[in-house]
Design an enzyme around this catalytic site. Structure first.
Site, short mmCIF file in Angstrom:
data_model
loop_
_atom_site.label_atom_id
_atom_site.label_comp_id
_atom_site.label_asym_id
_atom_site.label_seq_id
_atom_site.Cartn_x
_atom_site.Cartn_y
_atom_site.Cartn_z
N LEU A 146 67.66 0.96 13.24
CA LEU A 146 68.33 1.98 11.91
C LEU A 146 69.72 2.62 12.64
O LEU A 146 70.56 2.60 11.58
CB LEU A 146 67.46 2.68 11.27
N GLY B 87 71.27 7.16 18.77
CA GLY B 87 72.07 8.48 19.27
C GLY B 87 71.94 8.44 20.56
O GLY B 87 71.78 7.60 21.27
N ALA B 88 72.44 9.96 21.32
CA ALA B 88 72.57 9.81 22.39
C ALA B 88 71.37 9.62 23.53
O ALA B 88 71.28 9.02 24.44
CB ALA B 88 73.27 11.15 22.93
N LYS C 201 61.39 7.15 15.53
CA LYS C 201 62.51 7.49 16.64
C LYS C 201 61.99 7.47 17.77
O LYS C 201 60.85 8.05 18.16
CB LYS C 201 63.31 8.93 16.24
N ASP D 123 73.49 19.84 15.78
CA ASP D 123 74.38 18.34 15.48
C ASP D 123 74.60 18.10 14.18
O ASP D 123 74.13 16.89 13.74
CB ASP D 123 73.55 17.38 16.48
#
Ligand code: NAG
Ligand code: NAG
Ligand code: NAG
Ligand code: NAG
Ligand code: NAG
Ligand code: NAG
Length: 769
Positions: A488, A491-492, A512, A606
């Site tokens: 989906l 990120g870093a 995640k 963030d």
């Protein structure tokens, strides 16, 4: 024996009646005559001129109406039908007969009586007469024993007079001749009154409410439609008390009628007669006048108004009222739009289950239900009005105008829509309404199931701190994601996958996977996860569980059906200004919660559109919070800075100053500008390089008083330019270099919602990218 024979079997006689003032012509119908309702045969007795006919008119296949109508025009417009309760249409084979003994009777095909004329006066009926005026009369030696003019249905025509104690009853619908809701009465007390009856149960002739009256008690004597086309109420000396007509329409040139129509309006119509064979085309009935002139405007203190309950009336160019349902409502009966509307969703529920989050407001303009206020507030903002109605289970809708908020209660009555009203109607609707009805759309349906599942999963933990979240075996998550098949986002330090957990219901989740796990100990990971799990706010994406097994660190979140704000805001379909403002409010509230309201303060670090997700009702939900600490432990500041994203990062990151909640305020300021302008904070390929950095450009526009440049082609925002300005000023406060100058998120939230003033912001130095 007389049969269903048409008029030509009879001799047409022209009589001059010396007793009466006006000479009238009529066709004589002898005792023993009858007419039978028969297919494809319009059996009737015509008046000598042919202007009117009495007989059966076929309304639909096999269904007939006994009536008097204008016979010389193609429309065959009906002016009279017998006062039969219920369904007036009769079957084929029904018969109207003037018997040898003078009875005038309607029977069905089996000979059962359906109606007969109630004779008054002395003597026996000698014959019947169809007059050129439209009057049908049963005549005795010395008087008229019965006249259709004395038993009007819903129509009167020139020369007809309504004496005291007579009435017109509207039909149910334009083509339904059954009794309708509206009455027009020349009362025994001399008052001329329009009434409406109970709209639901009309089997009895209960009159409840007047919506128009001449106020001529003891004065009014008769209601007259005269030969020159004047319609008026007169007293007993013939003086006019109230006139419905302003100009003359000669009956020589026009057919005329006044009808109480099914919508409750008495209308005067005229139709040009053909003269010397010259036909004026197109010919039809045109309206000459009406009363009440705008029935949408009638105000009943009780009752539903011109339209049914929960609907609204609009007065169209055709001079007719139109009944409609507000969004979220539908007609009780789509074929009967005057019967009112019902809510499409379950009742709002004041049984303790009313949760503002389950509802949303739909906006309409220029609508009001003036008789159903239950609360009124002045000096409030629209957002306040919205929130208050959403929270209040009694409130199906609120009207906001200027700084006034009026809440309405059920059943909504006297609703109308009129450009003169102004203001905004905010109609409460259940959010997942349409979705519950389409279970095949599992995705949509899931989201609502999820909250139930989440509650169930989290419930035992509330009592038992420490096991707040479900801990998943890695294998289960691997299966749930079909071996991490559908990505989906990335990120870093992590990748997000779509997954379906089989916990009885198939629940979609976002999983995640942290791939650069920097935490030093498992204990710390657990502690951190617990901190996140204690957060619970409607503007946060809820963490549902985790996996901490060997090298594997995974987090299981609610699935957000509408993706990220980034794709929404910068995609093809620009969200409305209203929705953008709502997203700004939601994000700000979520941040207030993280900074000030949850047990452990959480700095997000963030904030950017990619990390604001949207649920199925487009509510902003902050994701990825609480990860900053997890990821930064043991890292230098520079590495941590990777966490922030270019363009949204506060300058102190680079200056070796302490990182505080004010970094989120900075990022929020940039996000807010993006929301206002629907563009990214940095865009390279712009012709005007002054516009490349959004913060600089927005500041310039603000300084030069040219804010409209920021919201070009966004009509809704331009209309609301004061709010645009407020938002820009708040954003400028947020992106001040000095963290101490930046307001707290709480303050930002209050300023956004208009609860406090926004002072003029200081200037900002050019941002370096
Ligand atoms: C009966 O009247 C209707 C309506 O005016 C018309 O359409 C129809 O042609 C007539 N039928 C006959 C047989 O005259
Ligand atoms: C006319 O309206 C009445 C009242 O709603 C209804 O009962 C009747 O069936 C309708 N008749 C026709 C022909 O639609
Ligand atoms: C009809 O009434 C109007 C208004 O009172 C009057 O001027 C007119 O003469 C009347 N016409 C006839 C034919 O009585
Ligand atoms: C109308 O007639 C009544 C008596 O029936 C009389 O008292 C009244 O004065 C008359 N009004 C006018 C305007 O002639
Ligand atoms: C009357 O005729 C006009 C012009 O043809 C048309 O626009 C209108 O709709 C007609 N009205 C009715 C009630 O048929
Ligand atoms: C948001 O979700 C709703 C329902 O899930 C859907 O109808 C709508 O099209 C979505 N909007 C966007 C922008 O994806």
């Amino acid at each position: 024996m007389a049969s269903s024979s048409p008029y030509f079997l009879y001799l047409i006689l022209i009589f001059l009646l010396p007793v009466y003032v006006v000479a009238q012509t009529y066709q004589k119908i002898e005792l023993g005559s009858s007419l039978t309702a028969a297919l494809n045969m319009n059996s009737s007795w015509r008046s000598p001129s042919g202007d009117f006919a009495f007989g059966f008119q076929q309304i639909r296949a096999g269904e007939f109406l006994l009536a008097i109508w204008f016979d010389n025009i193609p429309e065959k417009t009906i002016i009279w039908s017998p006062p039969i309760d219920g369904e007036k249409l009769v079957e084929e084979g029904s018969k109207i007969q003037l018997s040898e003994d003078g009875q005038f009777r309607l029977t069905d095909a089996r000979g059962e009586k359906l109606w007969d004329a109630q004779l008054t006066g002395s003597g026996n009926v000698l014959y019947a007469a169809m007059f050129d005026t439209g009057n049908f009369v049963l005549v005795s030696q010395d008087s008229n024993l019965w006249e259709s003019f004395n038993q009007p249905t819903d129509t009167i025509v020139p020369t007809q007079i309504m004496k005291r104690d007579s009435k017109l009853v509207a039909r149910y619908a334009e083509k339904n001749y059954s009794r309708g809701r509206f009455r027009f009465l020349m009362q025994g007390d001399g008052n001329l009154v329009f009434y409406v009856t109970s709209f639901l149960w009309d089997t009895v002739d209960l009159i409840n409410r007047a919506y128009w009256a001449s106020n001529t008690v003891n004065q009014g004597y008769q209601f007259v439609f005269n030969q020159s086309g004047y319609i008026y109420l007169a007293d007993n000396n013939g003086s006019i008390l109230y006139s419905f007509t302003s100009k003359e329409t000669s009956s020589t040139n026009y057919y005329q009628r006044a009808i109480l129509e099914y919508d409750g309006v008495l209308r005067h119509y005229v139709y040009p007669k053909t003269t010397n064979g010259i036909t004026r085309n197109p010919m039809n009935w045109s309206m000459q006048g009406s009363e009440p002139s705008n029935i949408c405007d009638i105000k009943e203190t009780q009752g539903s108004g011109a339209c049914g309950y929960n609907s609204y009336c609009s007065f169209g160019d055709d001079q007719r009222p139109k009944c409609s349902c507000p969004p979220g409502y539908s007609f009780f009966d789509p074929d009967d739009k005057m019967r009112g509307c019902k809510q499409d969703f379950d009742t709002l529920g004041c049984n303790g289950n009313h949760d503002a989050d389950d509802f949303e407001l739909r906006e309409m303009a220029n609508m009001d239900w003036p008789q159903t206020d239950y609360a009124y507030f002045k000096g409030v903002t629209e957002d306040w009005c919205r929130q208050t109605c959403l929270t209040d289970c009694f409130c199906p809708l609120a009207v906001f105008k200027d700084d006034e908020c009026t809440m309405k209660k059920f059943p909504l009555s006297n609703g109308r829509m009129d450009p003169g009203l102004g203001g905004k109607t905010l109609i409460k609707m259940r959010k997942d309404n349409s979705k519950n009805k389409s279970p095949d759309k599992a995705t949509l349906w899931l989201v609502s199931r999820l909250s139930y599942w989440k509650r169930r999963m989290l419930q035992p933990s509330r009592a038992n701190q420490g096991t707040s979240l479900r801990s998943f075996p890695f294998k289960e998550l691997e299966e749930a994601t079909n071996k991490f098949k559908e990505e989906l986002g990335k990120g870093a330090c992590s990748t997000v996958y779509r997954g379906v957990l089989d916990t009885g219901n198939k629940n979609m989740v976002a999983i995640k996977k942290l791939d650069k796990m920097m935490t030093e100990s498992e204990l710390e990971f657990q502690a951190e996860i617990r901190a996140i799990s204690k957060t619970n706010h409607k503007n946060l994406v809820q963490l549902l569980g985790f996996c901490n097994e060997g090298q594997h660190r995974l987090l299981v979140y609610e699935y957000m059906s509408n993706g990220s704000l980034a794709s929404y805001l910068f995609g093809n379909l620009r969200p409305s200004w209203y929705q953008r403002a709502q997203i700004a409010f939601g994000t700000a509230r979520g941040l207030v919660y993280l900074h000030e309201e949850c047990s452990n303060q959480i700095i997000h670090c963030d904030i950017k559109p990619q990390n604001i997700l949207l649920d199925d009702s487009l509510t902003a939900r902050i994701s990825d919070f609480g990860l900053a600490k997890l990821l930064k432990t043991g890292q230098t500041r520079t590495v941590t800075a990777i966490r922030g994203t270019k363009g949204y990062v506060a300058p102190e990151w680079f200056k070796n100053k302490p990182v505080t909640i004010k970094v989120d305020v900075y990022s929020f300021g940039i996000l807010l500008l993006e929301l206002i302008c629907c563009r990214r904070s940095f865009e390279q390929d712009l012709e005007d390089e002054n516009q490349m950095i959004l913060a600089d450009w927005a500041y310039d526009c603000y300084e030069e008083g040219r804010l409209y440049l920021l919201v070009q082609e966004d009509e809704e925002a331009i209309q609301d330019i004061k709010r645009v300005e407020r938002f820009v000023m708040i954003a400028i406060w947020c992106i001040q270099d000095d963290p101490f100058l930046r307001p707290t998120m709480k303050r930002v939230s209050q300023m956004l919602e208009g609860a406090v003033e926004v002072p003029r912001p200081p200037s900002i130095p050019s941002v370096n990218v």
